[in-house]
Write a protein that holds these residues in place. Structure first.
Motif, PDB file in Angstrom:
ATOM      1  N   LEU A   1       0.815  -1.220   0.000  1.00 26.96           N
ATOM      2  CA  LEU A   1       0.000   0.000   0.000  1.00 26.96           C
ATOM      3  C   LEU A   1       0.849   1.270   0.000  1.00 26.96           C
ATOM      4  O   LEU A   1       0.343   2.354  -0.293  1.00 26.96           O
ATOM      5  CB  LEU A   1      -0.909   0.002   1.239  1.00 26.96           C
ATOM      6  CG  LEU A   1      -2.000  -1.070   1.285  1.00 26.96           C
ATOM      7  CD1 LEU A   1      -2.516  -1.237   2.706  1.00 26.96           C
ATOM      8  CD2 LEU A   1      -3.137  -0.690   0.354  1.00 26.96           C
ATOM      9  N   GLY A   2       2.138   1.123   0.350  1.00 28.76           N
ATOM     10  CA  GLY A   2       2.989   2.311   0.484  1.00 28.76           C
ATOM     11  C   GLY A   2       2.663   3.105   1.725  1.00 28.76           C
ATOM     12  O   GLY A   2       2.832   4.322   1.770  1.00 28.76           O
ATOM     13  N   TRP A   3       2.185   2.422   2.765  1.00 27.85           N
ATOM     14  CA  TRP A   3       1.814   3.047   4.026  1.00 27.85           C
ATOM     15  C   TRP A   3       2.850   2.747   5.100  1.00 27.85           C
ATOM     16  O   TRP A   3       3.558   1.742   5.021  1.00 27.85           O
ATOM     17  CB  TRP A   3       0.467   2.514   4.532  1.00 27.85           C
ATOM     18  CG  TRP A   3      -0.734   2.915   3.744  1.00 27.85           C
ATOM     19  CD1 TRP A   3      -0.766   3.741   2.662  1.00 27.85           C
ATOM     20  CD2 TRP A   3      -2.075   2.483   3.979  1.00 27.85           C
ATOM     21  NE1 TRP A   3      -2.050   3.852   2.201  1.00 27.85           N
ATOM     22  CE2 TRP A   3      -2.884   3.089   2.993  1.00 27.85           C
ATOM     23  CE3 TRP A   3      -2.672   1.648   4.906  1.00 27.85           C
ATOM     24  CZ2 TRP A   3      -4.251   2.895   2.921  1.00 27.85           C
ATOM     25  CZ3 TRP A   3      -4.041   1.445   4.845  1.00 27.85           C
ATOM     26  CH2 TRP A   3      -4.822   2.074   3.858  1.00 27.85           C
ATOM     27  N   PRO A   4       2.903   3.571   6.164  1.00 26.11           N
ATOM     28  CA  PRO A   4       3.663   3.161   7.342  1.00 26.11           C
ATOM     29  C   PRO A   4       2.959   1.964   7.981  1.00 26.11           C
ATOM     30  O   PRO A   4       1.726   1.888   7.991  1.00 26.11           O
ATOM     31  CB  PRO A   4       3.606   4.394   8.259  1.00 26.11           C
ATOM     32  CG  PRO A   4       3.157   5.517   7.400  1.00 26.11           C
ATOM     33  CD  PRO A   4       2.351   4.924   6.287  1.00 26.11           C
ATOM     34  N   GLN A   5       3.708   1.049   8.523  1.00 27.41           N
ATOM     35  CA  GLN A   5       3.127  -0.141   9.138  1.00 27.41           C
ATOM     36  C   GLN A   5       2.231   0.229  10.322  1.00 27.41           C
ATOM     37  O   GLN A   5       1.225  -0.436  10.585  1.00 27.41           O
ATOM     38  CB  GLN A   5       4.239  -1.089   9.593  1.00 27.41           C
ATOM     39  CG  GLN A   5       3.757  -2.481   9.979  1.00 27.41           C
ATOM     40  CD  GLN A   5       4.922  -3.419  10.252  1.00 27.41           C
ATOM     41  OE1 GLN A   5       6.004  -3.231   9.714  1.00 27.41           O
ATOM     42  NE2 GLN A   5       4.701  -4.422  11.075  1.00 27.41           N
ATOM     43  N   THR A   6       2.585   1.317  11.020  1.00 31.66           N
ATOM     44  CA  THR A   6       1.795   1.731  12.188  1.00 31.66           C
ATOM     45  C   THR A   6       0.381   2.149  11.790  1.00 31.66           C
ATOM     46  O   THR A   6      -0.558   1.987  12.568  1.00 31.66           O
ATOM     47  CB  THR A   6       2.479   2.901  12.912  1.00 31.66           C
ATOM     48  OG1 THR A   6       2.796   3.931  11.954  1.00 31.66           O
ATOM     49  CG2 THR A   6       3.745   2.450  13.596  1.00 31.66           C
ATOM     50  N   ARG A   7       0.220   2.687  10.567  1.00 33.15           N
ATOM     51  CA  ARG A   7      -1.114   3.101  10.127  1.00 33.15           C
ATOM     52  C   ARG A   7      -2.027   1.884   9.994  1.00 33.15           C
ATOM     53  O   ARG A   7      -3.187   1.923  10.416  1.00 33.15           O
ATOM     54  CB  ARG A   7      -1.016   3.835   8.784  1.00 33.15           C
ATOM     55  CG  ARG A   7      -2.340   4.441   8.339  1.00 33.15           C
ATOM     56  CD  ARG A   7      -2.214   5.117   6.989  1.00 33.15           C
ATOM     57  NE  ARG A   7      -3.415   5.836   6.639  1.00 33.15           N
ATOM     58  CZ  ARG A   7      -3.663   6.345   5.435  1.00 33.15           C
ATOM     59  NH1 ARG A   7      -2.748   6.219   4.465  1.00 33.15           N
ATOM     60  NH2 ARG A   7      -4.782   6.981   5.188  1.00 33.15           N
ATOM     61  N   LEU A   8      -1.500   0.831   9.423  1.00 34.71           N
ATOM     62  CA  LEU A   8      -2.284  -0.396   9.276  1.00 34.71           C
ATOM     63  C   LEU A   8      -2.604  -0.986  10.651  1.00 34.71           C
ATOM     64  O   LEU A   8      -3.710  -1.494  10.881  1.00 34.71           O
ATOM     65  CB  LEU A   8      -1.506  -1.404   8.431  1.00 34.71           C
ATOM     66  CG  LEU A   8      -2.270  -2.638   7.928  1.00 34.71           C
ATOM     67  CD1 LEU A   8      -3.490  -2.238   7.114  1.00 34.71           C
ATOM     68  CD2 LEU A   8      -1.355  -3.520   7.097  1.00 34.71           C
ATOM     69  N   GLU A   9      -1.654  -0.876  11.569  1.00 35.68           N
ATOM     70  CA  GLU A   9      -1.879  -1.384  12.927  1.00 35.68           C
ATOM     71  C   GLU A   9      -2.999  -0.620  13.613  1.00 35.68           C
ATOM     72  O   GLU A   9      -3.867  -1.212  14.277  1.00 35.68           O
ATOM     73  CB  GLU A   9      -0.585  -1.267  13.735  1.00 35.68           C
ATOM     74  CG  GLU A   9      -0.711  -1.758  15.163  1.00 35.68           C
ATOM     75  CD  GLU A   9       0.555  -1.546  15.962  1.00 35.68           C
ATOM     76  OE1 GLU A   9       0.544  -1.853  17.166  1.00 35.68           O
ATOM     77  OE2 GLU A   9       1.548  -1.064  15.384  1.00 35.68           O
ATOM     78  N   LEU A  10      -3.018   0.706  13.454  1.00 34.75           N
ATOM     79  CA  LEU A  10      -4.058   1.528  14.068  1.00 34.75           C
ATOM     80  C   LEU A  10      -5.440   1.191  13.507  1.00 34.75           C
ATOM     81  O   LEU A  10      -6.436   1.186  14.241  1.00 34.75           O
ATOM     82  CB  LEU A  10      -3.751   3.014  13.859  1.00 34.75           C
ATOM     83  CG  LEU A  10      -2.557   3.584  14.626  1.00 34.75           C
ATOM     84  CD1 LEU A  10      -2.283   5.015  14.209  1.00 34.75           C
ATOM     85  CD2 LEU A  10      -2.798   3.504  16.128  1.00 34.75           C
ATOM     86  N   ILE A  11      -5.498   0.900  12.209  1.00 31.65           N
ATOM     87  CA  ILE A  11      -6.785   0.547  11.595  1.00 31.65           C
ATOM     88  C   ILE A  11      -7.276  -0.795  12.141  1.00 31.65           C
ATOM     89  O   ILE A  11      -8.446  -0.938  12.529  1.00 31.65           O
ATOM     90  CB  ILE A  11      -6.645   0.486  10.062  1.00 31.65           C
ATOM     91  CG1 ILE A  11      -6.331   1.872   9.492  1.00 31.65           C
ATOM     92  CG2 ILE A  11      -7.930  -0.066   9.434  1.00 31.65           C
ATOM     93  CD1 ILE A  11      -5.936   1.854   8.034  1.00 31.65           C
ATOM     94  N   GLU A  12      -6.394  -1.775  12.195  1.00 36.20           N
ATOM     95  CA  GLU A  12      -6.800  -3.124  12.598  1.00 36.20           C
ATOM     96  C   GLU A  12      -7.108  -3.228  14.085  1.00 36.20           C
ATOM     97  O   GLU A  12      -7.811  -4.147  14.510  1.00 36.20           O
ATOM     98  CB  GLU A  12      -5.715  -4.133  12.215  1.00 36.20           C
ATOM     99  CG  GLU A  12      -5.564  -4.305  10.707  1.00 36.20           C
ATOM    100  CD  GLU A  12      -4.581  -5.401  10.342  1.00 36.20           C
ATOM    101  OE1 GLU A  12      -3.903  -5.928  11.258  1.00 36.20           O
ATOM    102  OE2 GLU A  12      -4.477  -5.730   9.142  1.00 36.20           O
ATOM    103  N   THR A  13      -6.604  -2.304  14.874  1.00 33.80           N
ATOM    104  CA  THR A  13      -6.915  -2.311  16.307  1.00 33.80           C
ATOM    105  C   THR A  13      -8.043  -1.337  16.644  1.00 33.80           C
ATOM    106  O   THR A  13      -8.369  -1.143  17.818  1.00 33.80           O
ATOM    107  CB  THR A  13      -5.676  -1.944  17.135  1.00 33.80           C
ATOM    108  OG1 THR A  13      -5.148  -0.686  16.683  1.00 33.80           O
ATOM    109  CG2 THR A  13      -4.616  -3.021  17.020  1.00 33.80           C
TER     110      THR A  13
END
Length: 476
Positions: free
Chosen positions: A355-367
């Motif tokens: 996605l070209g995203w920071p990994q933390t952004r995906l973590e925030l969405i999934e939590t």
């Protein structure tokens, strides 16, 4: 007519002579000799040896060149490369840091800008080629690729270096002086918390177990009470707090330097050294933290082992605490997206790279810690090979998850907003800009007014003042 003297930093003709010979008169060692005019104007003999004439001359030539370079460390010409000028400027700044007149964190910032931006952009130019037009073009490129704040830092470095070139005679005028000002709308305009937001902030922090363990409620209270920077708050020791008189002495800040780790250093300027009075509610909070057997020279807000805390880690802890699970719907949506990713056999790191995203952004969405929207979830669904509109459960969950929650009202808050809140509260209480700047530890009142004070609503007394100023029927 007398022979003209050698220019400073140059040498005369090189001559050689044999030093050692064999029994057959064959030279085995040679000495090269030349006269060199040093930086103090004195002419001195310089020698070097070698097994052959050529080797002796080469050794002497290298010695002379190095000596010339050393003696020219405080001299420049327009033919020198800008990199040479920047080396000299950096060395001088290191001296200012050693003298205590400049901050080591400033040196670290400037070195990063030099390495990543300034040297690649103009380092190979000769000083005489560094025209205003070329410098302006270079800074425009830096602004486009790295942003206005970085470009301003680079402009300050270049201007100071070119000023040095003028002082040492390489230039007659500073070409950076006429470079266009670097302007950009602030990413985050000054914004202070309202009373309602302050209460909500403390409620969110005290309800978060991890935030309480990280001392965030007490730290936020202290910062709101004083307006200090995060590094200054973390540098305060118990022996700097007078609970009887309700004061705190601010003298140091915590910073992380490359290759050195965390250091406790003096504040940015003498203005930063100050004694602040504490509101009674802040003194009460500190009194509750103070233990009888506590050591005076320990931090008020320590890390888990009693040492100094990293400001960057503390900021991250605050961001995480304020990115709380907004609702059950967001948590369930995050769990659903997590399951779809796992079905696709993608790790969080792999999905973030795709996605070209920071990994933390995906973590925030999934939590469930980030407020989602239709576009964001559509991108994720497409990445996982799922049609959002054709998956009724996912679509319904999204509709619930996008509803506003109380936590959304504080998710924007960062450490610097607390400082702005304190400044704005003092402004509303009638404190002068100079008094507020002294509280914040700032030398320039203009920075306080432009950066830290929240703009107030239109002044209602202005209309009253003007009511009769032009009281003329002909104006009606």
């Amino acid at each position: 007519m007398p022979r003209p003297p050698l220019p400073i930093g140059t040498w005369g003709e090189i001559s050689t002579r044999p030093l050692k010979t064999t029994k057959n008169s064959k030279p085995t060692k040679h000495q090269a000799h030349a006269k060199f005019r040093d930086h103090d104007g004195k002419v001195r003999a310089v020698t070097a040896t070698g097994t052959t004439k050529t080797a002796a001359r080469a050794a002497l030539l290298l010695k002379l060149q190095n000596r010339a370079k050393t003696n020219h460390s405080a001299e420049l010409t327009a033919a020198h490369k800008v990199n040479h000028l920047l080396d000299l400027w950096e060395k001088r700044f290191e001296g200012l840091v050693a003298d205590g007149t400049r901050s080591p964190t400033s040196l670290a910032t400037y070195r990063r800008a030099l390495r990543n931006h300034v040297r690649p952009a103009i380092g190979e130019l000769h000083i005489g080629e560094a025209t205003t037009q070329r410098l302006d073009a270079a800074l425009t490129g830096i602004k486009e690729h790295a942003g206005a704040p970085t470009a301003r830092t680079c402009r300050a470095i270049i201007s100071s270096a070119m000023k040095l070139a003028v002082r040492y005679g390489a230039l007659t005028v500073n070409p950076a002086r006429e470079v266009d000002a670097i302007e950009a709308n602030p990413k985050h305009p000054p914004r202070a918390l309202t009373t309602e937001e302050v209460v909500l902030l403390q409620t969110c922090l005290t309800a978060d177990e991890h935030a309480v363990e990280a001392d965030l409620p007490d730290l936020v209270t202290f910062m709101l009470a004083t307006g200090v920077r995060i590094g200054e708050a973390l540098a305060v020791l118990w022996n700097q707090i007078d609970l009887d008189n309700g004061t705190v002495e601010i003298t140091h800040t915590i910073a992380r330097l490359p290759g050195e780790g965390l250091i406790r250093k003096t504040t940015k300027s003498r203005t930063g050294e100050r004694v602040l009075s504490l509101p009674t509610w802040a003194a009460t909070s500190l009194r509750a933290r103070h233990a009888v057997d506590i050591r005076p020279a320990t931090p008020v807000f320590p890390d888990t082992i009693g040492g100094f805390r990293d400001p960057s880690n503390t900021r991250r802890s605050l961001r995480t605490a304020l990115s709380t699970v907004g609702s059950t719907a967001r948590h369930e949506l995050g769990q659903m997206l997590h399951a779809f990713r796992r079905q696709k056999r993608l790790s969080r790191k792999q999905a973030a790279q795709t996605l070209g995203w920071p990994q933390t952004r995906l973590e925030l969405i999934e939590t469930g810690r980030l407020k989602p929207n239709h576009q964001l979830v559509s991108i994720l669904a497409k990445t996982y090979g799922i049609g959002l509109d054709s998956t009724s459960d996912l679509f319904a969950q999204l509709k619930e998850a996008i509803q506003q929650t109380d936590s959304d009202k504080v998710a924007w808050i960062r450490c610097h907003a607390l400082r702005k809140t304190t400044a704005t509260a003092l402004d509303q209480a009638g404190q002068t800009a100079r008094q507020i700047a002294d509280q914040l530890g700032q030398a320039k009142v203009s920075i306080t007014q432009d950066t830290y004070l929240h703009r107030q609503p239109a002044n209602p007394s202005a209309a009253q003042a003007l009511e009769h100023a032009f009281d003329d029927p002909d104006l009606a």
